[in-house]
Design a protein around this motif. Structure first.
Motif, mmCIF file in Angstrom:
data_model
loop_
_atom_site.group_PDB
_atom_site.id
_atom_site.type_symbol
_atom_site.label_atom_id
_atom_site.label_comp_id
_atom_site.label_asym_id
_atom_site.label_seq_id
_atom_site.Cartn_x
_atom_site.Cartn_y
_atom_site.Cartn_z
ATOM 1 N N ASP A 69 47.647 49.182 36.950
ATOM 2 C CA ASP A 69 47.409 48.439 38.317
ATOM 3 C C ASP A 69 48.588 48.056 39.241
ATOM 4 O O ASP A 69 48.279 47.603 40.035
ATOM 5 C CB ASP A 69 46.486 47.186 37.868
ATOM 6 C CG ASP A 69 45.238 47.773 37.151
ATOM 7 O OD1 ASP A 69 44.742 47.127 36.294
ATOM 8 O OD2 ASP A 69 44.535 48.672 37.870
ATOM 9 N N LEU A 117 43.709 43.069 33.804
ATOM 10 C CA LEU A 117 44.538 44.038 34.680
ATOM 11 C C LEU A 117 45.425 44.738 33.503
ATOM 12 O O LEU A 117 45.602 44.156 32.613
ATOM 13 C CB LEU A 117 45.400 42.949 35.559
ATOM 14 C CG LEU A 117 44.864 42.618 36.912
ATOM 15 C CD1 LEU A 117 45.591 41.472 37.424
ATOM 16 C CD2 LEU A 117 44.783 43.682 37.698
ATOM 17 N N VAL A 154 51.852 44.149 37.151
ATOM 18 C CA VAL A 154 51.486 43.755 35.809
ATOM 19 C C VAL A 154 52.314 43.927 34.685
ATOM 20 O O VAL A 154 52.835 45.341 34.515
ATOM 21 C CB VAL A 154 50.119 44.566 35.318
ATOM 22 C CG1 VAL A 154 49.397 44.005 34.253
ATOM 23 C CG2 VAL A 154 49.112 44.217 36.368
ATOM 24 N N SER A 187 44.434 38.050 35.375
ATOM 25 C CA SER A 187 43.595 38.155 36.671
ATOM 26 C C SER A 187 44.412 37.738 37.759
ATOM 27 O O SER A 187 45.358 36.809 37.635
ATOM 28 C CB SER A 187 42.514 37.128 36.480
ATOM 29 O OG SER A 187 41.429 37.496 35.196
ATOM 30 N N MET A 223 40.639 40.747 40.594
ATOM 31 C CA MET A 223 41.014 41.704 39.817
ATOM 32 C C MET A 223 41.227 40.945 38.360
ATOM 33 O O MET A 223 41.909 40.082 38.150
ATOM 34 C CB MET A 223 42.350 42.196 40.312
ATOM 35 C CG MET A 223 42.195 42.648 41.564
ATOM 36 S SD MET A 223 43.530 43.652 42.013
ATOM 37 C CE MET A 223 45.033 41.917 41.759
#
Length: 124
Positions: free
Chosen positions: A90, A86, A122, A17, A83
């Motif tokens: 992303d 993930l 990510v 996150s 968010m």
């Protein structure tokens, strides 16, 4: 000078996150709908979501629905993007932008103020 500044980007593992922030200066964000966009290398810019002035209208792209949550604090002149879960896809530079809107429940419009972007990566 009307300005938006994003912060909170970084490197995160899949499933992790991040929380991005968008802070406005030189104008009152309360009068604007705010959008979050992202652009990955070689890709078109994608609108991730928009939030109306009163936060009663929020539209999420299908790619982030259920994982991303936006909120705004008009008193602090900021918008936050939480968010979760993930994914590799992303990964992108994330931008916030502001569109002056007459109706408080309108989401989106002609974006006239843009931030400089913050990188979200990510990767495992």
């Amino acid at each position: 000078q009307l300005q938006l500044v994003e912060s909170g980007g970084g490197l995160v593992q899949p499933g992790g996150s991040l929380t991005l922030s968008c802070a406005a200066s030189g104008f009152t964000l309360e009068s604007y709908s705010v959008g979050w966009f992202r652009q990955a290398p070689g890709n078109e810019r994608e609108e991730v979501l928009c939030i109306s002035r009163n936060a009663r209208s929020i539209n999420y792209a299908d790619s982030v629905k259920g994982r991303f949550t936006v909120s705004r604090d008009n008193a602090k002149n900021t918008v936050s993007l939480q968010m979760n879960s993930l994914k590799f896809e992303d990964t992108a530079v994330y931008y916030c932008a502001a569109a002056f809107t007459y109706y408080s429940g309108t989401c989106g419009g002609h974006y006239v103020v843009w931030g400089q972007g913050t990188q979200v990566t990510v990767s495992s």
